[in-house]
Enzyme design. Structure first.
Site: not given
Ligand code: 2M8
Length: 416
Positions: A165, A388
């Site tokens: 992101d 994470e």
């Molecule tokens: C993160 O992205 C989401 C949006 O999709 C967020 O920040 O709210 C990223 O690390 C993405 O790669 C990942 O798929 C998602 C859920 O783990 O979180």
């Protein structure tokens, strides 16, 4: 590491037919997370791993799109932007359930192949490959046609679509967007992670602006943010390789997939940056490369026999990624002036990226490096609380804990 604690994380985050990435921060089903999770789940239950993927495929749009997020019902305020923002039920071609309108990197066919191989008898009994192959074909067609960009590579229209992101490579295309002031922004994510580890409000207002632009106007070819990312294209090529194997298993011709894999591998070369020693994204709005070393630019190493593999290994071992010295694989150049060891995709080491790089090292003849990286991945996950992401120098855990793909991929690394 004990498999039991990783399995316990996956149990806790299981919602009956899919797994949430993390109970608090990410309380819905995410597209590429589910594929990584299935790769780990196959060691627990091949049946459940199949279900994980099939529940995502059930949310496929008529145009072939697999959505970034499939929303859990009655959970709107828990995550922003949620189902009320996306209101997918009002958009032509929507699936039966509520989803986001964006996509994520295409690791799905690869996951299907690995899930099948974990228990071919169970897969055959359920006709798993026969059932999911058409969905995968439509997904790849969508990426090839509606998302077909320069050099025949697929393009993305939002930083969320890249999976990384707030990577520094997106700073310039985001800065070029018109000024947006959305006033107070809802940030339920900050109840679960510290602001210092999450994208800023300024970034979020641009994310929401772009999300709205791509929700209401479906001409993605005119989207205000359009990038061609090495990671998405490398995974697409790797997934075509998987489709070739899947097609052969079910009596279809693998040839079109082999040809597509070869075509994409050659096309990726347009993103090669000889001076940086890695691939770089292309900004299709500004018409220029986004020159920085990120782990996305290393990711084409997942392609066996990649002509640039040795150069990528040299870059990995060099000071910018410090393979073997740094923790796992940093998401961003360790020597960059804006490298940040704890801020999300601007430096920290992520377990999914380490998993991808280890796969790539293994298929490109760097077995010792691959073995070491997999061992580190398995060893670091449990003590971090299945974090994470990690500080690439101290291994300090950051972001949410009990994160599903960390547990799943550690389980997979352990079983190799
Ligand atoms: C993160 O992205 C989401 C949006 O999709 C967020 O920040 O709210 C990223 O690390 C993405 O790669 C990942 O798929 C998602 C859920 O783990 O979180």
């Amino acid at each position: 590491m004990s498999a039991a604690s990783a399995i316990a994380v996956l149990e806790r985050n299981w919602r009956g037919s899919y797994t949430v990435p993390a109970a608090g921060l990410y309380p819905h089903q995410w597209s590429w997370d589910s594929a990584f999770i299935a790769i780990g789940l196959r060691h627990v239950s091949a049946r459940r791993a199949q279900q994980e993927l099939e529940s995502l495929f059930a949310a496929q749009w008529d145009d072939g799109r697999l959505p970034q997020i499939v929303f859990t019902r009655d959970n709107d305020g828990a995550y922003s932007p949620g189902p009320l923002f996306w209101r997918s039920e009002r958009i032509p071609g929507h699936p039966p359930m509520s989803t986001a309108g964006l996509v994520q990197p295409p690791n799905h066919a690869w996951a299907v192949q690995l899930v099948h191989e974990a228990d071919p008898a169970e897969s055959a009994r359920r006709g798993f490959l026969e059932r999911v192959y058409p969905a995968l074909l439509r997904w790849h067609d969508y990426l090839r046609t509606i998302r077909g960009g320069p050099n025949g590579l697929t393009f993305l229209v939002h930083p969320w679509e890249t999976g990384m992101d707030n990577a520094p490579t997106w700073d310039a295309p985001l800065a070029a967007l018109p000024e947006v002031d959305l006033g107070e922004i809802e940030r339920p994510d900050l109840q679960h992670a510290d602001q210092s580890e999450r994208p800023s409000n300024a970034e979020y207002s641009r994310y929401l602006y772009l999300a709205a632009a791509n929700r209401d106007e479906w001409d993605v070819s005119a989207a205000p943010f359009r990038v061609v990312d090495p990671l998405a294209n490398a995974l697409l090529a790797r997934s075509e390789e998987a489709l070739a194997a899947i097609a052969a298993e079910i009596g279809q011709s693998p040839e079109p997939h082999r040809a597509e894999r070869a075509r994409l591998t050659t096309a990726l070369d347009a993103l090669w940056d000889a001076e940086l020693g890695c691939y770089v994204p292309w900004d299709d709005v500004a018409g220029r490369p986004l020159r920085a070393r990120t782990v996305s630019g290393i990711s084409p190493i997942v392609l066996a026999g990649l002509p640039r593999a040795d150069e990528l290994v040299a870059t990995l071992r060099g000071p910018h990624f410090a393979l073997g010295e740094a923790v796992l694989v940093p998401s961003y150049d360790l020597l960059a002036s804006d490298f940040d060891p704890s801020l999300y995709w601007r430096g920290p080491s992520w377990f999914n990226m380490a998993w991808l790089v280890a796969e790539g090292l293994a298929v490109n003849g760097a077995d010792d490096d691959a073995r070491r990286l997999r061992a580190d991945l398995a060893a670091l996950a449990e003590p971090s609380g299945y974090a994470e992401y990690l500080d690439p120098w101290t291994a300090a855990p950051h972001g949410t804990r009990s994160f599903s793909w960390t547990a799943a991929l550690a389980l997979d690394a352990l079983s190799r």
